[in-house]
Design a protein around this motif. Structure first.
Motif, short mmCIF file in Angstrom:
data_model
loop_
_atom_site.label_atom_id
_atom_site.label_comp_id
_atom_site.label_asym_id
_atom_site.label_seq_id
_atom_site.Cartn_x
_atom_site.Cartn_y
_atom_site.Cartn_z
N ASN A 146 -23.27 -57.22 115.69
CA ASN A 146 -22.90 -56.33 116.78
C ASN A 146 -21.45 -56.56 117.21
O ASN A 146 -20.66 -55.61 117.33
CB ASN A 146 -23.82 -56.54 117.97
N ALA A 147 -21.09 -57.82 117.44
CA ALA A 147 -19.72 -58.12 117.88
C ALA A 147 -18.71 -57.76 116.80
O ALA A 147 -17.64 -57.19 117.11
CB ALA A 147 -19.61 -59.61 118.23
N HIS A 148 -19.03 -58.04 115.55
CA HIS A 148 -18.05 -57.85 114.49
C HIS A 148 -17.88 -56.38 114.13
O HIS A 148 -16.76 -55.95 113.81
CB HIS A 148 -18.48 -58.65 113.26
N ILE A 149 -18.94 -55.60 114.17
CA ILE A 149 -18.82 -54.18 113.83
C ILE A 149 -18.47 -53.35 115.06
O ILE A 149 -17.51 -52.58 115.05
CB ILE A 149 -20.10 -53.65 113.17
N ASN A 150 -19.23 -53.51 116.14
CA ASN A 150 -19.00 -52.66 117.31
C ASN A 150 -17.71 -53.00 118.05
O ASN A 150 -17.17 -52.15 118.77
CB ASN A 150 -20.18 -52.76 118.28
N HIS A 151 -17.20 -54.22 117.89
CA HIS A 151 -15.93 -54.56 118.54
C HIS A 151 -14.79 -54.73 117.54
O HIS A 151 -13.76 -54.08 117.64
CB HIS A 151 -16.09 -55.85 119.35
N ASP A 152 -14.98 -55.59 116.52
CA ASP A 152 -13.85 -55.98 115.67
C ASP A 152 -13.44 -54.95 114.63
O ASP A 152 -12.26 -54.88 114.27
CB ASP A 152 -14.19 -57.28 114.93
N LEU A 153 -14.39 -54.17 114.13
CA LEU A 153 -14.08 -53.34 112.97
C LEU A 153 -13.01 -52.30 113.27
O LEU A 153 -12.10 -52.08 112.46
CB LEU A 153 -15.36 -52.66 112.45
N ALA A 154 -13.09 -51.65 114.42
CA ALA A 154 -12.06 -50.67 114.78
C ALA A 154 -10.68 -51.32 114.86
O ALA A 154 -9.68 -50.75 114.40
CB ALA A 154 -12.41 -50.00 116.11
N LEU A 155 -10.63 -52.53 115.42
CA LEU A 155 -9.35 -53.25 115.52
C LEU A 155 -8.83 -53.62 114.14
O LEU A 155 -7.62 -53.57 113.90
CB LEU A 155 -9.54 -54.51 116.36
N ALA A 156 -9.73 -53.96 113.23
CA ALA A 156 -9.31 -54.31 111.87
C ALA A 156 -8.75 -53.09 111.13
O ALA A 156 -7.77 -53.20 110.38
CB ALA A 156 -10.48 -54.90 111.10
N VAL A 157 -9.36 -51.94 111.33
CA VAL A 157 -8.86 -50.71 110.70
C VAL A 157 -7.45 -50.40 111.21
O VAL A 157 -6.54 -50.08 110.43
CB VAL A 157 -9.82 -49.53 110.98
N VAL A 158 -7.25 -50.52 112.53
CA VAL A 158 -5.93 -50.26 113.11
C VAL A 158 -4.91 -51.26 112.56
O VAL A 158 -3.78 -50.88 112.21
CB VAL A 158 -5.99 -50.33 114.65
N ALA A 159 -5.28 -52.53 112.47
CA ALA A 159 -4.36 -53.54 111.93
C ALA A 159 -4.00 -53.23 110.48
O ALA A 159 -2.85 -53.43 110.06
CB ALA A 159 -5.01 -54.93 112.04
N THR A 160 -4.97 -52.73 109.71
CA THR A 160 -4.71 -52.35 108.32
C THR A 160 -3.74 -51.18 108.26
O THR A 160 -2.82 -51.15 107.42
CB THR A 160 -6.03 -51.99 107.62
#
Length: 297
Positions: free
Chosen positions: A158-172
């Motif tokens: 939950n934390a990694h997908i619902n919170h981190d994944l969007a941030l990782a896409v933006v960082a990419t």
């Protein structure tokens, strides 16, 4: 892009209050990685540069977590780390396969994604460097054997997908350029297939006896529902990344949007603990709630 700052702040306040109502008592534990705090901080201090480095770091983190309470090999964060390592190894294998259009993009995304997890691990117990609320939901239950390893693994997902994944896409996108729905998006969706292949096996590995009995009774229905769950939450993360990307030049509005994302993810985590039998439906409901808040924002 219209951004109602007052509405966003009100939503953030309501999410914080909602989380307090949802949160249940937690077994007392240290708010760090004791007795291996310094070892953990050293393990995650340097961000990995490639997916091989991510895998090596996850294995090193696993060794640390497996020494922690409540007993060797039973720390609840270790359950999520095991799942994450398995998925990452499958992504690494897929990079050289025929289904990946842009392996450099997918590897960069995986690295940025993992860096957020390692950053959260390194912030736990460090003054002034608190991890995101979404991760805190899991970390403060690291020693809590009243929740099952499966529950703990799902809190991490939950934390990694619902919170981190969007941030990782933006960082990419910041590193490689904004890709929108060009060929990189199908590569992003390829990970859904990996989840679908691996999650049922991992779920049964962590399940208790009664959970295994339920799994036997429902057959493929549980696997199908979890596939829908993964596809829905990962699709939502891409939409959230699009919103954050458009706010990138306005630090104040971006900070407000990130606060909403974090608090909604934390609420989803607390909700997951209200009953394992309703886990999937509740997670989908919480994700839909976050999506509506983002659209209103």
């Amino acid at each position: 892009m219209n951004f109602d700052r007052v509405q966003v702040q009100n939503s953030a306040d309501r999410l914080a209050a909602g989380r307090q109502r949802l949160a249940r008592a937690v077994v007392a534990s240290s708010h760090d990685w004791s007795p291996a705090q310094q070892e953990m901080l050293a393990t995650v201090a340097t961000p990995p540069d490639d997916i091989a480095g991510v895998i090596d770091r996850l294995k090193a983190v696993q060794k640390v977590l497996d020494t922690l309470p409540p007993s060797p090999g039973t720390n609840r964060v270790a359950a999520f780390n095991t799942l994450y390592l398995t998925i990452t190894e499958q992504v690494a294998t897929s990079l050289t396969g025929p289904d990946v259009t842009d392996p450099d993009w997918l590897e960069t995304l995986d690295v940025e994604f993992a860096r957020l997890y390692f950053k959260a691990l390194g912030a736990w117990g460090v003054a002034g460097a608190d991890p995101a609320d979404a991760w805190e939901v899991l970390f403060r239950r690291a020693h809590d054997d009243s929740i099952t390893p499966m529950d703990a693994a799902v809190l991490g997902v939950n934390a990694h997908i619902n919170h981190d994944l969007a941030l990782a896409v933006v960082a990419t996108w910041h590193r490689l350029g904004y890709s929108g729905d060009r060929p990189q998006h199908p590569d992003y969706l390829l990970v859904n297939r990996i989840f679908y292949q691996q999650i049922p096996l991992l779920r049964r590995r962590f399940a208790t006896a009664w959970q295994l009995e339920i799994d036997r009774c429902v057959g493929d229905l549980d696997d199908w529902s979890q596939n829908i769950l993964v596809r829905t939450t990962r699709a939502l993360a891409w939409e959230q990344a699009e919103i954050l990307w458009h706010l990138r030049d306005d630090p104040k509005d971006l900070a407000r949007a990130l606060q909403i994302l974090d608090r909604a993810s934390a609420c989803a985590g607390e909700t997951l603990l209200t009953g394992t039998s309703l886990l999937k439906a509740l997670w989908l409901t919480a994700s839909a709630w976050a999506k509506r808040l983002f659209k209103r924002a």
